[in-house]
Motif scaffolding. Structure first.
Motif, short mmCIF file in Angstrom:
data_model
loop_
_atom_site.label_atom_id
_atom_site.label_comp_id
_atom_site.label_asym_id
_atom_site.label_seq_id
_atom_site.Cartn_x
_atom_site.Cartn_y
_atom_site.Cartn_z
N PRO A 1 4.68 -12.79 -0.71
CA PRO A 1 4.53 -11.84 -1.82
C PRO A 1 3.20 -11.98 -2.55
O PRO A 1 2.43 -12.93 -2.32
CB PRO A 1 5.71 -12.20 -2.74
CG PRO A 1 6.05 -13.61 -2.41
CD PRO A 1 5.73 -13.79 -0.96
N ILE A 2 2.95 -11.05 -3.45
CA ILE A 2 1.74 -11.09 -4.27
C ILE A 2 1.80 -12.26 -5.24
O ILE A 2 2.84 -12.54 -5.86
CB ILE A 2 1.59 -9.76 -5.04
CG1 ILE A 2 1.19 -8.63 -4.06
CG2 ILE A 2 0.54 -9.88 -6.15
CD1 ILE A 2 1.16 -7.26 -4.69
N ILE B 1 -1.47 1.30 -7.40
CA ILE B 1 -0.80 0.77 -6.21
C ILE B 1 -1.10 1.66 -5.02
O ILE B 1 -1.06 2.90 -5.12
CB ILE B 1 0.73 0.72 -6.42
CG1 ILE B 1 1.11 -0.21 -7.57
CG2 ILE B 1 1.45 0.32 -5.12
CD1 ILE B 1 0.75 -1.65 -7.36
N ALA C 1 2.42 -6.62 -9.13
CA ALA C 1 1.03 -6.17 -9.22
C ALA C 1 0.76 -5.49 -10.56
O ALA C 1 -0.27 -5.73 -11.20
CB ALA C 1 0.72 -5.22 -8.06
N ARG D 1 -2.27 -12.45 -2.10
CA ARG D 1 -0.94 -12.95 -1.75
C ARG D 1 -0.94 -14.48 -1.62
O ARG D 1 -1.98 -15.09 -1.40
CB ARG D 1 -0.46 -12.30 -0.45
CG ARG D 1 -0.21 -10.81 -0.65
CD ARG D 1 0.21 -10.09 0.62
NE ARG D 1 0.44 -8.68 0.29
CZ ARG D 1 1.59 -8.19 -0.15
NH1 ARG D 1 2.64 -8.97 -0.25
NH2 ARG D 1 1.70 -6.92 -0.47
N SER E 1 0.91 -2.63 -1.85
CA SER E 1 2.29 -3.10 -2.01
C SER E 1 3.15 -2.47 -0.95
O SER E 1 2.94 -1.32 -0.56
CB SER E 1 2.83 -2.75 -3.40
OG SER E 1 2.06 -3.34 -4.42
N ASP E 2 4.15 -3.23 -0.48
CA ASP E 2 5.08 -2.68 0.51
C ASP E 2 6.53 -2.84 0.07
O ASP E 2 7.45 -2.70 0.87
CB ASP E 2 4.86 -3.31 1.89
CG ASP E 2 5.20 -4.79 1.94
OD1 ASP E 2 5.41 -5.41 0.87
OD2 ASP E 2 5.27 -5.34 3.06
N ASP F 1 6.91 -6.20 -5.05
CA ASP F 1 5.46 -6.35 -4.96
C ASP F 1 4.76 -5.49 -6.01
O ASP F 1 3.85 -5.93 -6.71
CB ASP F 1 4.98 -5.88 -3.58
CG ASP F 1 4.53 -7.04 -2.70
OD1 ASP F 1 4.70 -8.20 -3.10
OD2 ASP F 1 4.02 -6.76 -1.61
N ALA F 2 5.15 -4.23 -6.06
CA ALA F 2 4.50 -3.27 -6.95
C ALA F 2 4.68 -3.67 -8.41
O ALA F 2 3.75 -3.56 -9.21
CB ALA F 2 5.05 -1.88 -6.70
#
Length: 227
Positions: A213-214, A24, A16, A205, A7-8, A12-13
């Motif tokens: 994004p995821i 992560i 997830a 993604r 994740s960035d 995102d995190a």
């Protein structure tokens, strides 16, 4: 089986985590293979999630050979990650001869006391993977090695990853397979390679691109596969 998601961003995190990731790997600079994220991002993700967050410790993307100045920056980043609530750190160091740089590795390990440690895909650039694995096994503080078996994609390194998994069996050092894994190729991969942890980046993604994004549905599919 442990599912780790790159994740960035905080968004995102959170995606997830809600979709089933167990851990992560927090980075910035995805297009450069992952660099140390900002302190603000580390703080927000570590405080905003309940699953472990391991932070990339990588000051630049030129190589995995670091100067003493680079090392000092990495040591400071590790200490800040600890203060910001990270569960672990992710790093890798090589010599110019493509061997594990044990001198710098020892200092990084000492700075990471109490944190979970992943040796990242710098491992894949080592001259001889089995020898490099043997070196890392001397350091019980290292929990796992992220590797694609020195190939571009883990699915292209079935023989190499199987050998590494066999060599690590019964030790405290886990092999985490990563690079190129997707919900589509994961079942066949896991039939051939006995690993306990899998790592996902672009494969989870939208359009399999780090520009997007995821996709939570991809992670949910992976969760079903490994359950």
């Amino acid at each position: 089986m442990i599912i780790e998601a790159i994740s960035d961003s905080l968004e995102d995190a959170k995606i997830a985590q809600s979709a089933g990731a167990d851990r992560i790997e927090l980075v910035t600079g995805l297009m450069e293979g992952g660099l140390t994220p900002s302190y603000g991002l580390i703080r927000s993700v570590c405080s905003g999630l309940t699953i472990p967050v391991n932070v990339m410790i990588r000051p630049h993307s030129r190589s995995f050979c670091y100067s003493d100045e680079d090392l000092n920056i990495m040591l400071e980043d590790i200490e800040i990650c600890r203060k910001l609530g990270a569960a672990g750190v992710v790093f890798g160091v090589l010599t110019n001869e493509k061997k594990i740089d044990e001198e710098k590795l020892t200092k990084l390990i000492q700075a990471s006391k109490g944190l979970d440690i992943t040796f990242h895909r710098a491992f894949d650039e080592a001259n001889h993977l089995a020898t490099a694995l043997g070196v890392l096994q001397k350091y019980p503080e290292i929990t796992r090695v992220l590797t694609s078996g020195s190939k571009d994609k883990a699915t292209e390194a079935i023989e190499e990853l199987s050998q590494l998994a066999d060599l690590s069996a019964g030790t405290g050092l886990s092999i985490m397979a990563g690079s190129g894994l997707t919900p589509q190729n994961l079942p066949a991969f896991l039939e051939k390679v006995n690993v306990r942890e899998v790592h996902f980046g672009s494969g989870i993604r939208f359009e399999s691109s780090y520009m997007n994004p995821i996709d939570p549905n991809k992670l949910k599919a992976i969760k079903k596969i490994v359950s």
